[in-house]
Design an enzyme around this catalytic site. Sequence first.
Site, PDB file in Angstrom:
ATOM      1  N   HIS A   1       0.835  -1.202   0.000  1.00 21.77           N
ATOM      2  CA  HIS A   1       0.000   0.000   0.000  1.00 21.77           C
ATOM      3  C   HIS A   1       0.872   1.255   0.000  1.00 21.77           C
ATOM      4  CE1 HIS A   1      -3.945  -2.001   1.175  1.00 21.77           C
ATOM      5  NE2 HIS A   1      -3.054  -2.980   1.272  1.00 21.77           N
TER       6      HIS A   1
ATOM      7  N   GLU B   1       3.616  -4.235 -12.508  1.00 21.67           N
ATOM      8  CA  GLU B   1       5.011  -4.028 -12.902  1.00 21.67           C
ATOM      9  C   GLU B   1       5.440  -5.064 -13.940  1.00 21.67           C
ATOM     10  OE1 GLU B   1       7.019  -4.050  -9.148  1.00 21.67           O
ATOM     11  OE2 GLU B   1       5.987  -2.241  -8.464  1.00 21.67           O
TER      12      GLU B   1
ATOM     13  N   ASP C   1      -6.272   5.527   2.450  1.00 20.77           N
ATOM     14  CA  ASP C   1      -6.375   4.163   1.944  1.00 20.77           C
ATOM     15  C   ASP C   1      -7.835   3.740   1.936  1.00 20.77           C
ATOM     16  OD1 ASP C   1      -6.130   1.170   1.758  1.00 20.77           O
ATOM     17  OD2 ASP C   1      -4.009   1.676   1.883  1.00 20.77           O
TER      18      ASP C   1
ATOM     19  N   TRP D   1      -0.833  -7.214  -6.405  1.00 20.30           N
ATOM     20  CA  TRP D   1      -1.280  -6.336  -7.491  1.00 20.30           C
ATOM     21  C   TRP D   1      -0.155  -5.462  -8.036  1.00 20.30           C
ATOM     22  CZ3 TRP D   1      -4.644  -6.688 -10.975  1.00 20.30           C
ATOM     23  CH2 TRP D   1      -5.082  -5.579 -11.709  1.00 20.30           C
ATOM     24  N   ASN D   2       0.689  -4.917  -7.168  1.00 22.64           N
ATOM     25  CA  ASN D   2       1.809  -4.104  -7.652  1.00 22.64           C
ATOM     26  C   ASN D   2       2.722  -4.924  -8.554  1.00 22.64           C
ATOM     27  OD1 ASN D   2       1.073  -1.757  -6.236  1.00 22.64           O
ATOM     28  ND2 ASN D   2       2.129  -2.439  -4.394  1.00 22.64           N
ATOM     29  N   SER D   3       3.018  -6.148  -8.133  1.00 19.26           N
ATOM     30  CA  SER D   3       3.903  -7.010  -8.919  1.00 19.26           C
ATOM     31  C   SER D   3       3.300  -7.327 -10.282  1.00 19.26           C
ATOM     32  CB  SER D   3       4.190  -8.309  -8.160  1.00 19.26           C
ATOM     33  OG  SER D   3       4.970  -8.055  -7.007  1.00 19.26           O
TER      34      SER D   3
ATOM     35  N   GLN E   1      12.673  -4.158  -7.897  1.00 20.60           N
ATOM     36  CA  GLN E   1      11.846  -5.019  -8.743  1.00 20.60           C
ATOM     37  C   GLN E   1      11.501  -4.412 -10.101  1.00 20.60           C
ATOM     38  OE1 GLN E   1       8.962  -7.846  -7.079  1.00 20.60           O
ATOM     39  NE2 GLN E   1       7.370  -6.646  -8.119  1.00 20.60           N
TER      40      GLN E   1
ATOM     41  N   ASP F   1      -5.908 -10.751  -2.113  1.00 20.11           N
ATOM     42  CA  ASP F   1      -6.407 -10.699  -3.489  1.00 20.11           C
ATOM     43  C   ASP F   1      -5.633 -11.601  -4.439  1.00 20.11           C
ATOM     44  OD1 ASP F   1      -4.092  -9.209  -3.285  1.00 20.11           O
ATOM     45  OD2 ASP F   1      -4.716  -7.697  -4.735  1.00 20.11           O
ATOM     46  N   GLN F   2      -4.587 -12.247  -3.949  1.00 19.18           N
ATOM     47  CA  GLN F   2      -3.672 -12.975  -4.831  1.00 19.18           C
ATOM     48  C   GLN F   2      -4.339 -14.156  -5.538  1.00 19.18           C
ATOM     49  OE1 GLN F   2      -0.384 -13.915  -2.221  1.00 19.18           O
ATOM     50  NE2 GLN F   2      -0.123 -11.759  -1.662  1.00 19.18           N
TER      51      GLN F   2
ATOM     52  N   SER G   1       6.504  -8.623  -0.196  1.00 15.00           N
ATOM     53  CA  SER G   1       6.956  -8.086   1.088  1.00 15.00           C
ATOM     54  C   SER G   1       6.263  -8.702   2.290  1.00 15.00           C
ATOM     55  CB  SER G   1       6.721  -6.570   1.113  1.00 15.00           C
ATOM     56  OG  SER G   1       5.333  -6.290   0.939  1.00 15.00           O
TER      57      SER G   1
END
EC number: 2.4.1.350
Length: 485
Positions: free
Chosen positions: A21, A374, A124, A369-371, A351, A390-391, A290
Amino acid sequence: MAEQAHDLLHVLLFPFPAEGHIKPFLCLAELLCNAGFHVTFLNTDYNHRRLHNLHLLAARFPSLHFESISDGLPPDQPRDILDPKFFISICQVTKPLFRELLLSYKRISSVQTGRPPITCVITDVIFRFPIDVAEELDIPVFSFCTFSARFMFLYFWIPKLIEDGQLPYPNGNINQKLYGVAPEAEGLLRCKDLPGHWAFADELKDDQLNFVDQTTASSRSSGLILNTFDDLEAPFLGRLSTIFKKIYAVGPIHSLLNSHHCGLWKEDHSCLAWLDSRAAKSVVFVSFGSLVKITSRQLMEFWHGLLNSGKSFLFVLRSDVVEGDDEKQVVKEIYETKAEGKWLVVGWAPQEKVLAHEAVGGFLTHSGWNSILESIAAGVPMISCPKIGDQSSNCTWISKVWKIGLEMEDRYDRVSVETMVRSIMEQEGEKMQKTIAELAKQAKYKVSKDGTSYQNLECLIQDIKKLNQIEGFINNPNFSDLLRV
């Protein structure tokens, strides 16, 4: 006069205290600084002490200021952000501190602090109390969603699932299919794909209902900011637009920046030099993010599967990734394995730069989600190994909807790892390379001056000004130059 109006704009950003986040919130903070705003980044005391390279960020953005407040726990106590008690502690302890912070900016003159009172809050999306406080103090507030539009929509659909009798489910089957959510999700969503602890809901519990109430309260805000783009999630963005006053899809948000932000983990940049020595698309990048933890047995299965694949790989081995007491022994065994130039292990990697490197041809990921964003931006197909949050549904969309990766699910054995690594780096990966390359092209266009993500960011900036009834503001003439277009 324009400069005076410019000086009045002060946005406070408040993320949930987790790397996944904090990272996109820092991206947004930099973008707002580029647009000429004063920005205060509010973090918990615990995470503020962990941030790396703050001095570099402060030097680059003089209008960026950092504040921190207590999360209600002693400094030496471990933080389990998945524990409902931790979430409750933040909401109860931090709310009055947050209110006092906003009031303090009103009481202390801008001459003393060099910063005007807070004129806008961006919180957030999973926090309700900043919205409560901002409304009480008559400060405009926006919500920022750092996960997918699809996952966000599920929060609003949980009451309907309860009404239809699909929740709670007493049979304990977390793979039970959910129906009636949305046509584009029919047959794809399972109970384990739901937010929070609903994936294991065999009865209605107060903490589950509270978590949904906290997040759905975001619909009271002036708008919802999302780290996604319309070509990726158009149907769910459309559904959210009927719930929120306004939505701003500004992703992939990291692609809007020319600079790199700080984070909670110290990056080892030596891996980039190692990648320089590898052939194009020959390396598998491995990272569980992380937060995810795995058992020592699972780690060794991943490890031997990678070794047996015969492919080169870069493995991010976080210091706290292994559950249990045998962590040191397992990590020692890994580091004592002869590399022979085929692999490299680091504690944490830059990353975005790794994925963008021409040597990387596949990404074994936890599917945060970030990964995912990217990896899409870099055009790298994925092997999806979901664990939490959420994965699980992200994994389904990677493999079945977007068709840009393989789904490992719970098959954490060395044979499955070896097979999937070979597949992603050989024939099957070549097909996915073409698919994700097209998606990467779309993502790149979205953050260009003619793209919707760029335009949505500009729209957000203008709406913040309008809500503060500031007119005659002259845009920062260098704003476009500070974006990666």
